[in-house]
Design a protein around this motif. Structure first.
Motif, PDB file in Angstrom:
ATOM      1  N   ALA A 238       2.751  68.474   8.114  1.00  0.00           N
ATOM      2  CA  ALA A 238       2.613  70.027   8.080  1.00  0.00           C
ATOM      3  C   ALA A 238       2.937  70.097   9.295  1.00  0.00           C
ATOM      4  CB  ALA A 238       1.249  70.215   7.365  1.00  0.00           C
ATOM      5  N   HIS A 239       4.203  71.170   9.426  1.00  0.00           N
ATOM      6  CA  HIS A 239       4.465  72.104  10.462  1.00  0.00           C
ATOM      7  C   HIS A 239       4.676  70.691  11.949  1.00  0.00           C
ATOM      8  CE1 HIS A 239       2.091  75.026   9.238  1.00  0.00           C
ATOM      9  NE2 HIS A 239       1.118  74.686   9.556  1.00  0.00           N
ATOM     10  N   ALA A 240       5.253  69.363  11.692  1.00  0.00           N
ATOM     11  CA  ALA A 240       6.130  68.813  12.424  1.00  0.00           C
ATOM     12  C   ALA A 240       7.560  68.506  12.352  1.00  0.00           C
ATOM     13  CB  ALA A 240       4.986  67.482  12.033  1.00  0.00           C
ATOM     14  N   THR A 241       8.431  67.915  13.153  1.00  0.00           N
ATOM     15  CA  THR A 241       9.998  68.045  12.209  1.00  0.00           C
ATOM     16  C   THR A 241      10.212  66.115  11.994  1.00  0.00           C
ATOM     17  OG1 THR A 241       9.972  66.861  14.451  1.00  0.00           O
ATOM     18  CG2 THR A 241      10.899  69.154  14.376  1.00  0.00           C
ATOM     19  N   HIS A 242      11.684  66.387  11.469  1.00  0.00           N
ATOM     20  CA  HIS A 242      12.044  64.994  10.944  1.00  0.00           C
ATOM     21  C   HIS A 242      10.898  63.831  11.728  1.00  0.00           C
ATOM     22  CE1 HIS A 242      15.601  66.705   9.089  1.00  0.00           C
ATOM     23  NE2 HIS A 242      14.721  67.248   8.039  1.00  0.00           N
ATOM     24  N   GLU A 243      10.901  63.995  12.343  1.00  0.00           N
ATOM     25  CA  GLU A 243      11.016  62.838  14.253  1.00  0.00           C
ATOM     26  C   GLU A 243       9.016  62.750  14.241  1.00  0.00           C
ATOM     27  OE1 GLU A 243      13.569  65.200  14.841  1.00  0.00           O
ATOM     28  OE2 GLU A 243      14.935  64.046  13.797  1.00  0.00           O
ATOM     29  N   GLY A 244       8.166  63.918  13.388  1.00  0.00           N
ATOM     30  CA  GLY A 244       7.439  63.330  13.382  1.00  0.00           C
ATOM     31  C   GLY A 244       6.746  64.505  14.580  1.00  0.00           C
ATOM     32  N   ARG A 245       7.064  64.867  15.651  1.00  0.00           N
ATOM     33  CA  ARG A 245       6.519  65.656  16.547  1.00  0.00           C
ATOM     34  C   ARG A 245       6.380  66.762  16.335  1.00  0.00           C
ATOM     35  NH1 ARG A 245      10.880  66.810  18.923  1.00  0.00           N
ATOM     36  NH2 ARG A 245      12.536  65.526  17.984  1.00  0.00           N
ATOM     37  N   ALA A 246       5.405  67.725  17.062  1.00  0.00           N
ATOM     38  CA  ALA A 246       4.551  68.909  16.769  1.00  0.00           C
ATOM     39  C   ALA A 246       6.198  70.143  16.329  1.00  0.00           C
ATOM     40  CB  ALA A 246       3.221  69.000  17.768  1.00  0.00           C
TER      41      ALA A 246
ATOM     42  N   ILE B 171       7.920  60.799   4.864  1.00  0.00           N
ATOM     43  CA  ILE B 171       6.980  61.578   5.140  1.00  0.00           C
ATOM     44  C   ILE B 171       6.511  62.648   6.497  1.00  0.00           C
ATOM     45  CG2 ILE B 171       4.817  62.364   3.726  1.00  0.00           C
ATOM     46  CD1 ILE B 171       5.380  60.524   1.960  1.00  0.00           C
ATOM     47  N   THR B 172       6.445  63.290   6.117  1.00  0.00           N
ATOM     48  CA  THR B 172       6.274  64.466   7.634  1.00  0.00           C
ATOM     49  C   THR B 172       5.578  65.214   7.777  1.00  0.00           C
ATOM     50  OG1 THR B 172       8.202  64.096   8.323  1.00  0.00           O
ATOM     51  CG2 THR B 172       7.379  65.366  10.391  1.00  0.00           C
TER      52      THR B 172
ATOM     53  N   GLY C  63       2.439  71.005   2.003  1.00  0.00           N
ATOM     54  CA  GLY C  63       3.196  71.530   4.022  1.00  0.00           C
ATOM     55  C   GLY C  63       3.448  70.285   4.148  1.00  0.00           C
ATOM     56  N   GLU C  64       3.790  69.572   3.888  1.00  0.00           N
ATOM     57  CA  GLU C  64       4.346  67.828   4.417  1.00  0.00           C
ATOM     58  C   GLU C  64       5.410  67.961   3.490  1.00  0.00           C
ATOM     59  OE1 GLU C  64       0.678  64.871   4.842  1.00  0.00           O
ATOM     60  OE2 GLU C  64       2.276  64.891   3.021  1.00  0.00           O
ATOM     61  N   THR C  65       6.444  66.638   4.569  1.00  0.00           N
ATOM     62  CA  THR C  65       7.716  67.428   4.030  1.00  0.00           C
ATOM     63  C   THR C  65       8.165  66.029   3.634  1.00  0.00           C
ATOM     64  OG1 THR C  65       8.693  67.243   5.858  1.00  0.00           O
ATOM     65  CG2 THR C  65       9.086  69.586   5.424  1.00  0.00           C
ATOM     66  N   LEU C  66       9.316  65.606   2.641  1.00  0.00           N
ATOM     67  CA  LEU C  66       9.810  64.767   2.583  1.00  0.00           C
ATOM     68  C   LEU C  66      10.946  64.775   2.673  1.00  0.00           C
ATOM     69  CD1 LEU C  66       9.400  62.176   1.002  1.00  0.00           C
ATOM     70  CD2 LEU C  66      10.141  62.866  -1.060  1.00  0.00           C
ATOM     71  N   THR C  67      11.768  63.272   3.521  1.00  0.00           N
ATOM     72  CA  THR C  67      12.877  63.463   3.865  1.00  0.00           C
ATOM     73  C   THR C  67      13.434  62.564   3.576  1.00  0.00           C
ATOM     74  OG1 THR C  67      12.961  65.108   6.206  1.00  0.00           O
ATOM     75  CG2 THR C  67      15.047  63.662   6.010  1.00  0.00           C
TER      76      THR C  67
ATOM     77  N   PRO D 134      -0.330  57.741   1.600  1.00  0.00           N
ATOM     78  CA  PRO D 134       0.129  57.631   2.478  1.00  0.00           C
ATOM     79  C   PRO D 134      -0.323  58.498   4.060  1.00  0.00           C
ATOM     80  CG  PRO D 134       2.225  58.538   2.347  1.00  0.00           C
ATOM     81  CD  PRO D 134       0.910  58.447   0.827  1.00  0.00           C
ATOM     82  N   ALA D 135      -0.687  58.279   5.244  1.00  0.00           N
ATOM     83  CA  ALA D 135      -0.661  58.639   6.494  1.00  0.00           C
ATOM     84  C   ALA D 135       0.848  59.217   6.616  1.00  0.00           C
ATOM     85  CB  ALA D 135      -1.353  57.621   7.693  1.00  0.00           C
ATOM     86  N   THR D 136       0.834  60.248   7.935  1.00  0.00           N
ATOM     87  CA  THR D 136       1.985  60.531   7.991  1.00  0.00           C
ATOM     88  C   THR D 136       1.970  60.540   9.472  1.00  0.00           C
ATOM     89  OG1 THR D 136       1.391  63.343   7.823  1.00  0.00           O
ATOM     90  CG2 THR D 136       2.759  62.180   6.307  1.00  0.00           C
ATOM     91  N   PRO D 137       2.947  60.596  10.413  1.00  0.00           N
ATOM     92  CA  PRO D 137       4.897  60.420   9.272  1.00  0.00           C
ATOM     93  C   PRO D 137       5.236  58.731   8.799  1.00  0.00           C
ATOM     94  CG  PRO D 137       4.810  59.861  12.419  1.00  0.00           C
ATOM     95  CD  PRO D 137       3.358  60.275  11.665  1.00  0.00           C
ATOM     96  N   ALA D 138       5.608  59.002   7.998  1.00  0.00           N
ATOM     97  CA  ALA D 138       5.517  57.724   7.107  1.00  0.00           C
ATOM     98  C   ALA D 138       6.773  57.867   6.978  1.00  0.00           C
ATOM     99  CB  ALA D 138       4.396  57.432   5.636  1.00  0.00           C
TER     100      ALA D 138
END
Lengths: 225, 275
Positions: free
Chosen positions: A216-224, A213-214, A37-41, A16-20
């Motif tokens: 790399a280097h972004a928060t849960h909400e997908g902001r830098a 999925i967010t 580097g991506e995060t999964l919440t 998937p493309a992020t954020p998703a």
């Protein structure tokens, strides 16, 4: 020269493309590649929902989550912020970077139709179970029964007494509580949103959970960040 | 002895026969000096060196005794149903179904199919074993001891398991979390792992095969062993013909979960024509 389609690996689902954000229905399976580097919440939308979880090195799925390596490396059985999910080759797959709950299970493994007959009786045979979710979802990525190992149970509470007695007891989670994992390499994640109704792991009522999925280097909400 | 010719080389090789080593199999097993059973019933007699491995297929009903001769062995164990290796030891089910994380007498080793692979019929250690920490890996042994490959002075348990697996047609994909015997581990209330260490020289544990099983054994230090050096003593392995657990044995009915596991096993074997 033609290639036999019988020997071709199954076409892997798209990354998937992020954020998703994905909602995993109660009792259902889900999977995705999460890139380094991506995060999964994970979000426990309704509270006390066990999320059975396996993670593989996406480039080589023979390298997969190892409960024993994770336990002996951190010197304890519970997962929380700072826990590193290690592979069977003792390499880091993911790290828990945020946790609203404080304790997740590494010991109890997945429910199955077979183990349910031992734990509760043969009347449970027709009930859906996590191993069936893992088998069906894993097959989409070319994995089979041999690839299933002891898994993580996010949000599940399994204390161990001094005499070794252990059991799944009432959960510590609540609606909206999150766990965030950072991928330490490109990983494949398999999830079974646990359908068990014979013990308190899901508050006796399986409910949906959310996966985000967010980049790399972004928060849960997908902001830098 | 001259080995420049084929005849000389052959004589040189044959002259080695009869040499004794501290760690070796005794073949045939019935020649073992002090059998723990009727001499003719012994089917496997071996001393496994520290940092080495062994493997066998055991018929249903065979009893397998592992002995920590020096108080410094650690027997890592995996079990597979012979001929159907996708049914194998499931440590999570083993501890969850039996409501206990400890291994010891009367505990069952369960497969992922709700059946019994083996039972623990004797244990002199008072349960100083481990179902949670698994075995050691190449990466960690390199970090801890400077090396971890099978040919090194400090082989990792997983590297030894890979070799034992390969000799049974299995690959690293087939290796799930393992159990280990003789180096106890306990869990504290906050979940911390506490290493107990060995029960002492001569400690033994006896398993009984409840199906035909492929047994893989790696003798390597426990991954939580705090010693700086790679210390692992010899492991004695003896197996003899005996009988599987039957419906009249106390173990069959010891717990409701165990009874259903034995019933599932008996039902499965009966449908295959195995009594």
């Amino acid at each position: 020269m033609t290639t036999s389609t019988a020997s071709a690996p199954p076409a892997a689902p798209a990354v998937p493309a992020t954020p998703a954000t994905f909602t995993v229905a109660a009792r259902a399976a889900w999977s995705s590649v999460v890139r380094a580097g991506e995060t999964l919440t994970l979000t426990d939308l309704h509270g006390n929902q066990a999320v059975d979880f396996l993670v593989y090195d996406a480039a080589d799925t023979t390298v997969r989550y190892s409960a024993p390596d994770t336990i002996h490396a951190q010197g304890g059985i519970f997962l929380t912020t700072g826990s590193v999910l290690l592979s069977n080759e003792h390499t880091p797959l993911m790290t828990v970077v945020a946790d609203d709950v404080g304790r997740h299970d590494t010991v109890g493994g997945a429910c199955s139709k077979e183990s349910n007959t031992l734990r509760y009786g043969h009347h449970t045979w027709s009930q859906h179970a996590c191993v069936d979710n893992f088998l069906a979802e894993g097959a989409r990525w070319g994995l089979d029964k041999r690839d299933l190992v002891s898994n993580i149970n996010w949000y599940m509470n399994v204390p161990v007494e001094e005499d070794g007695t252990l059991g799944i007891v009432d959960g510590l989670s609540a609606p909206g509580l999150k766990v965030t994992l950072r991928a330490e390499r490109d990983v494949l994640v398999l999830v079974s949103n646990c359908p068990q109704i014979n013990n308190p792991c899901n508050g006796f009522e399986p409910t949906p959970v959310e996966m985000t999925i967010t980049a790399a280097h972004a928060t849960h909400e997908g902001r830098a960040a | 002895m001259a080995t420049a010719t084929t005849y000389g080389a052959r004589d040189h090789a044959r002259a080695q026969a009869g040499t004794r080593a501290d760690a070796m199999p005794v073949v045939p097993a019935r020649d073992w000096a002090e059998p723990p059973c009727e001499a003719g019933h012994l089917v496997w007699a071996e001393t496994v060196a520290g940092g080495n491995y062994t493997h066998r297929v055991l018929a249903r009903g065979t009893e397998l005794r592992l002995t920590d001769l020096t108080g410094s062995a650690c027997a890592h164990l995996l079990l597979f149903v012979d001929g159907r290796p996708w049914e194998r030891l499931n440590v999570a089910d083993t501890v969850k179904v039996q409501w206990n994380a400890h291994l010891g007498e009367n505990r069952l080793l369960l497969s992922d199919q709700g059946r019994v692979l083996a039972s623990i019929v004797a244990d002199t250690t008072g349960g100083r074993h481990d179902a949670l920490c698994g075995t050691s890996t190449l990466v960690r042994n390199v970090r801890r001891y400077g090396a971890g490959t099978a040919e090194s002075p400090s082989p990792a348990g997983r590297e030894l398991f890979k070799l034992a697996a390969a000799k049974n047609g299995l690959t690293p994909r087939d290796l799930p979390p393992s159990l280990s015997f003789f180096q106890g581990v306990r869990i504290s209330e906050d979940g911390d792992v506490r290493f107990l260490g060995p029960a002492g020289p001569g400690a033994s544990v006896t398993l009984r095969a409840e199906q035909d099983v492929t047994v893989l054994i790696a003798n390597a230090p426990h991954p939580s062993d705090p010693q700086d050096a790679y210390v692992c003593g010899p492991l004695e392995v003896l197996a003899w013909r005996a009988a599987p657990t039957g419906a009249k044995d106390p173990l069959w009915d010891a717990t409701p979960e165990g009874r259903r596991a034995f019933q599932n096993t008996a039902d499965f074997l009966a449908s295959r024509g195995i009594q």
